[in-house]
Design a protein around this motif. Structure first.
Motif, mmCIF file in Angstrom:
data_model
loop_
_atom_site.group_PDB
_atom_site.id
_atom_site.type_symbol
_atom_site.label_atom_id
_atom_site.label_comp_id
_atom_site.label_asym_id
_atom_site.label_seq_id
_atom_site.Cartn_x
_atom_site.Cartn_y
_atom_site.Cartn_z
ATOM 1 N N ALA A 152 86.655 20.698 72.311
ATOM 2 C CA ALA A 152 86.234 21.397 73.530
ATOM 3 C C ALA A 152 85.179 20.579 74.268
ATOM 4 N N ALA A 153 84.291 19.946 73.505
ATOM 5 C CA ALA A 153 83.263 19.095 74.111
ATOM 6 C C ALA A 153 83.875 17.866 74.778
ATOM 7 N N ALA A 154 85.067 17.465 74.312
ATOM 8 C CA ALA A 154 85.765 16.309 74.898
ATOM 9 C C ALA A 154 86.518 16.691 76.175
ATOM 10 N N GLY A 155 86.399 17.946 76.591
ATOM 11 C CA GLY A 155 87.000 18.360 77.864
ATOM 12 C C GLY A 155 88.346 19.039 77.731
ATOM 13 N N PHE A 156 88.760 19.347 76.494
ATOM 14 C CA PHE A 156 90.052 20.004 76.280
ATOM 15 C C PHE A 156 89.848 21.509 76.091
ATOM 16 N N THR A 157 90.795 22.290 76.585
ATOM 17 C CA THR A 157 90.729 23.751 76.489
ATOM 18 C C THR A 157 91.596 24.220 75.336
ATOM 19 N N GLU A 158 91.046 25.118 74.508
ATOM 20 C CA GLU A 158 91.809 25.588 73.342
ATOM 21 C C GLU A 158 92.825 26.649 73.752
ATOM 22 N N ALA A 159 94.022 26.548 73.173
ATOM 23 C CA ALA A 159 95.075 27.556 73.364
ATOM 24 C C ALA A 159 95.406 28.154 72.006
ATOM 25 N N LEU B 98 102.269 24.644 73.248
ATOM 26 C CA LEU B 98 101.389 24.111 74.296
ATOM 27 C C LEU B 98 102.167 23.815 75.570
ATOM 28 N N LEU B 99 103.402 23.306 75.426
ATOM 29 C CA LEU B 99 104.235 23.032 76.611
ATOM 30 C C LEU B 99 104.563 24.336 77.351
ATOM 31 N N LYS B 100 104.824 25.416 76.585
ATOM 32 C CA LYS B 100 105.088 26.715 77.218
ATOM 33 C C LYS B 100 103.835 27.282 77.888
ATOM 34 N N THR B 101 102.663 27.003 77.280
ATOM 35 C CA THR B 101 101.399 27.451 77.872
ATOM 36 C C THR B 101 101.171 26.756 79.216
ATOM 37 N N ILE B 102 101.472 25.452 79.258
ATOM 38 C CA ILE B 102 101.334 24.703 80.522
ATOM 39 C C ILE B 102 102.319 25.235 81.558
ATOM 40 N N ALA B 103 103.565 25.533 81.102
ATOM 41 C CA ALA B 103 104.585 26.056 82.017
ATOM 42 C C ALA B 103 104.131 27.382 82.651
ATOM 43 N N SER B 104 103.346 28.158 81.904
ATOM 44 C CA SER B 104 102.850 29.441 82.418
ATOM 45 C C SER B 104 101.606 29.280 83.284
ATOM 46 N N ASN B 105 101.048 28.058 83.288
ATOM 47 C CA ASN B 105 99.812 27.815 84.049
ATOM 48 C C ASN B 105 99.966 26.645 85.020
ATOM 49 N N ARG B 106 101.193 26.480 85.565
ATOM 50 C CA ARG B 106 101.462 25.350 86.457
ATOM 51 C C ARG B 106 100.653 25.402 87.745
ATOM 52 N N LYS B 107 100.230 26.603 88.126
ATOM 53 C CA LYS B 107 99.492 26.732 89.388
ATOM 54 C C LYS B 107 98.022 26.337 89.247
ATOM 55 N N MET B 108 97.593 26.115 88.013
ATOM 56 C CA MET B 108 96.195 25.723 87.791
ATOM 57 C C MET B 108 95.982 24.287 88.268
ATOM 58 N N PRO B 109 94.765 23.952 88.701
ATOM 59 C CA PRO B 109 94.514 22.584 89.183
ATOM 60 C C PRO B 109 94.668 21.543 88.073
ATOM 61 N N LEU B 110 95.231 20.380 88.454
ATOM 62 C CA LEU B 110 95.435 19.283 87.490
ATOM 63 C C LEU B 110 94.127 18.499 87.319
ATOM 64 N N PRO B 111 93.948 17.797 86.186
ATOM 65 C CA PRO B 111 94.845 17.749 85.023
ATOM 66 C C PRO B 111 94.647 18.952 84.115
ATOM 67 N N LEU B 112 95.713 19.255 83.337
ATOM 68 C CA LEU B 112 95.605 20.296 82.313
ATOM 69 C C LEU B 112 95.463 19.608 80.955
ATOM 70 N N LYS B 113 94.377 19.918 80.269
ATOM 71 C CA LYS B 113 94.100 19.302 78.965
ATOM 72 C C LYS B 113 93.955 20.429 77.950
ATOM 73 N N LEU B 114 94.945 20.562 77.079
ATOM 74 C CA LEU B 114 94.961 21.667 76.113
ATOM 75 C C LEU B 114 95.003 21.147 74.682
ATOM 76 N N PHE B 115 94.480 21.944 73.748
ATOM 77 C CA PHE B 115 94.628 21.621 72.328
ATOM 78 C C PHE B 115 94.776 22.903 71.525
ATOM 79 N N GLU B 116 95.328 22.769 70.325
ATOM 80 C CA GLU B 116 95.429 23.888 69.392
ATOM 81 C C GLU B 116 95.320 23.362 67.976
ATOM 82 N N ILE B 117 94.574 24.070 67.147
ATOM 83 C CA ILE B 117 94.502 23.753 65.717
ATOM 84 C C ILE B 117 94.958 25.002 64.972
ATOM 85 N N SER B 118 96.171 24.958 64.463
ATOM 86 C CA SER B 118 96.763 26.130 63.783
ATOM 87 C C SER B 118 97.734 25.663 62.714
#
Length: 557
Positions: free
Chosen positions: A374-381, A427-447
C-alpha cells in the motif's frame, strides 16, 4: 429468545415509506423477538407464551395426548404408488372440536407459513395442507395425475381450473410463483381427493377452495406431504401440539391412519415422548457451574424438559416432549440447562491451561507485506475465493484439466463453480468493474488459492499468493518489476542466484510472448511476472494493456 426491539406499525411504515404514509397507522406496541432456528415450537404466539409460562413456573409442562378412534371411525389417508417419483410421503391428523377466533386463525395460518420457510425448506421437503373436515368425507386418497386430469377451484378463486392453468395463473403471483418449480416439469402432479372426488389440495402449490377453513370451522383435517418423512412428522407434531390447546379437550389430538402403497398402515401423529439420562456433574462441568442435581432438574423442567433426579442423585432423567425435535444429543440438554441458568450468570474464570497466543507466521508476513505494498502506491482488493471455470482456464488460455482446480459439486451459479487457482482473474475483473476510474489502476491482493493435493487428508491444499497488477495506456512492465524488487528487498532476499532471487525468460498462456519471466527464489520457482496477453485483456472486457506479478509467499516465511 432474544428481544430485538420494540416498535409499532406506524414506526415501521414511517421508516420505510416516510411519515406522510404512516398517518393513520396503528400505534399499538409490537415486540420483535428473535427465535433460534431450531426451536420450531416458538414460531407462533401460542408456543411462545406457553414456553414463557412454563419458564416462569406459572403453569406445568402440558402433556400432549393422542386419541385413536375405533377402527371404522378414524380418518384414513391412502397413498398410491403414483406418488413415489414426486412426493412419496404423507402424514395426517385431526384437531377435533377446535374453537377459532380471528387472532387464533391468523396465528394458525402464520405458523404454517413460518414452517414452510424454515424446516420445510420453502415447501421442497414438506408442504402443509389444512382443511375443514366437515366439508369433506374420508377416506382420502393421495395420488399423482397428469396435469390435464386434475381440475378444481383453487383457494380464494371463483372458477375451476386444470392443473396446467393453475400453474399459469400463479406464474405471476408474488407468493406462490416461488413454489411452481417443485413440480411444474414433472409428468404427474400430486393431488389429494376425498371419497367423493373433491380435491383437498395440489401440494405443494395450493389448497382447494372447497375445504377452506373459516372462523366457524370446528374440525380441522391436517395433511403434510413431502420428500422427507422425518421432517413431515416433526411439522405435523408442531402444528397439532401448538393448536390443540384450543380443542374442547385441551392438548388432545385425534389420530389418523395412513395406508402405504404396500398395504402397511401407520397411525399419525406420533407425538412420541422419550427419556434421556444425563449425569449432573457432566452438565456442571460443561457449563462451568456447580448446581445441585435437583436444581439442574428444575432448570431443565423450566425449559419444557420435564426432569427429575433418579438413583442416589447421580442421574437426571429427562423426558423429551414431541415439541422438542431439536433435542438430539446430551449436549442439547446441557445447552438448555445453560440457557435456563442464564449465560450472563455463569462466572468468568481464568482458563486452567496456560498458553501464550501468537500470530500465525504466514498471516504476520502477509499483514506486513500489505502495509508496504500500500505504501508503494498499490490499492488492496479482496475478491471471491470461488470463481467460474472460464475465469481460471478459458480466459487465461488454459485447459481446465491443467489447472488442478477444486470443483464445487453442485454450484448454485456459473460464477462460483471452482475454487480459484490464481488471484489474477479476480484482479482483472475488479479492474473491469472500475474502468471509469482515473488511470493508472494499481491493485494488489494477498490471499489463498486452492489446488488439488491427494497427499492431504482433505484432498486439497491452500497456498498464500501475492498478486499485483498495473493497468494503464502503456503496459508498465518496469513498474511491476520494480515492485518485485521492492518485495524481495523487504523479505531480505538479495538479487543473486545462490541464496537470493533471479528472473528468467519464460512462457505463460496468460502473458504476451517474449514479455514473461519466471521468478526463482531459494532454489525454487515461486511465480511469474509479465505483460498480459491482449486476448486475455479482451476476454476480461478491458481495453488497455497491463502487467501483472503473482508469486507464492510461503517459501519466505
Amino acid at each position: 429468545l432474544c428481544w430485538d426491539l420494540t416498535t409499532s406499525e406506524k414506526d415501521i411504515i414511517s421508516k420505510e415509506k416516510g411519515e406522510e404514509k404512516a398517518k393513520g397507522a396503528s400505534d399499538v406496541v409490537l415486540y420483535k423477538i428473535d427465535v433460534p432456528a431450531n426451536r420450531y415450537d416458538l414460531l407462533c404466539l401460542e408456543g411462545l407464551v406457553r414456553g414463557l409460562q412454563v419458564f416462569t413456573e406459572r403453569i406445568n409442562v402440558p402433556r400432549y395426548e393422542k386419541i385413536i378412534p375405533a377402527e371404522g371411525e378414524r380418518q384414513k389417508l391412502i397413498i398410491t404408488e403414483q406418488t413415489a417419483q414426486i412426493r412419496p410421503h404423507a402424514v395426517a391428523a385431526v384437531l377435533r372440536n377446535i374453537t377459532f377466533t380471528k387472532d387464533r386463525y391468523d396465528s394458525f395460518i402464520d405458523l404454517q407459513e413460518k414452517l414452510h420457510q424454515n424446516i420445510c425448506r420453502k415447501r421442497a421437503l414438506v408442504a402443509i395442507g389444512t382443511h375443514d373436515l366437515d366439508t369433506i368425507s374420508g377416506p382420502f386418497t393421495f395420488t399423482a395425475k397428469a396435469p390435464s386430469e386434475i381440475k378444481f377451484k383453487p383457494l380464494n378463486q371463483s372458477q375451476e381450473y386444470t392443473a396446467s392453468q393453475i400453474m399459469d395463473l400463479y406464474r405471476t403471483d408474488s407468493h406462490l410463483r416461488h413454489y411452481l418449480h417443485l413440480i411444474e416439469n414433472k409428468p404427474r402432479y400430486p393431488v389429494i381427493y376425498d371419497s367423493n372426488g373433491v380435491v383437498l389440495s395440489m401440494p405443494p402449490i395450493i389448497n382447494g377452495d372447497h375445504t377452506k377453513i373459516s372462523l366457524s370451522t370446528r374440525n380441522v383435517f391436517i395433511e403434510c406431504t413431502g420428500t422427507d418423512i422425518t421432517k413431515a412428522k416433526i411439522v405435523l407434531d408442531i402444528i397439532v401440539t401448538m393448536f390443540s390447546e384450543y380443542c374442547e379437550k385441551p392438548f388432545t389430538v385425534e389420530a389418523a391412519e395412513v395406508v402405504y402403497p404396500n398395504g402397511k398402515t401407520h397411525i399419525y401423529p406420533e407425538l412420541a415422548y422419550r427419556t434421556e439420562k444425563v449425569k449432573p456433574e457432566h452438565i456442571n462441568k460443561k457449563i462451568g457451574i456447580s448446581e445441585t442435581p435437583s436444581s439442574l432438574a428444575k432448570l431443565l423442567t423450566r425449559m419444557c424438559l420435564k426432569s427429575h433426579v433418579t438413583g442416589n442423585g447421580n442421574q437426571i432423567e429427562i423426558e423429551i416432549p414431541p415439541t422438542r425435535a431439536d433435542i438430539i444429543h446430551a449436549c442439547d440438554i446441557v445447552e438448555d440447562a445453560a440457557i435456563a441458568y442464564g449465560y450472563n450468570n455463569i462466572q468468568m474464570v481464568i482458563p486452567k491451561t496456560y498458553t501464550i497466543a501468537n500470530q500465525l507466521p504466514l498471516n504476520k508476513l502477509a499483514e506486513l507485506l500489505r502495509l508496504d505494498l500500500a505504501a508503494a502506491g498499490f490499492t488492496e482488493a479482496l475478491t471471491f475465493a470461488l470463481c467460474s471455470q472460464e475465469d481460471i482456464a478459458d480466459k487465461l488460455g488454459m485447459d481446465i484439466s491443467a489447472t488442478n482446480a477444486v470443483r464445487i459439486a453442485n454450484p448454485k451459479t456459473a460464477e462460483f463453480q471452482v475454487a480459484r487457482t490464481t488471484l489474477l482473474p479476480g484482479l482483472l475483473k475488479t479492474i473491469a468493474s472500475n474502468r471509469k476510474m482515473p488511470l493508472p489502476l494499481k491493485l494488489f491482493e494477498i490471499s489463498d488459492i486452492v489446488v488439488k493435493d491427494p497427499n492431504t487428508d482433505v484432498g486439497a491444499r491452500n497456498y498464500r499468493h501475492l498478486c499485483a497488477i498495473y493497468y494503464n495506456k502503456s503496459p508498465g512492465f518496469e513498474i511491476i518489476h520494480g515492485l518485485l524488487d521492492r518485495v524481495m528487498q523487504l523479505l531480505d532476499v538479495p538479487p543473486n542466484e545462490e541464496n537470493g532471487y533471479t528472473i528468467k525468460a519464460a512462457e505463460g498462456t496468460a502473458f504476451f510472448p517474449g514479455r514473461c519471466a519466471e521468478v526463482f527464489a531459494k532454489g525454487q520457482s515461486v511465480g511469474k511476472l509479465g505483460v498480459i496477453h491482449p486476448d486475455v485483456i479482451t476476454k476480461f472486457e478491458l481495453t488497455m494493456p497491463c502487467s501483472a506479478l503473482e508469486i507464492n509467499i510461503e517459501p519466505f516465511v
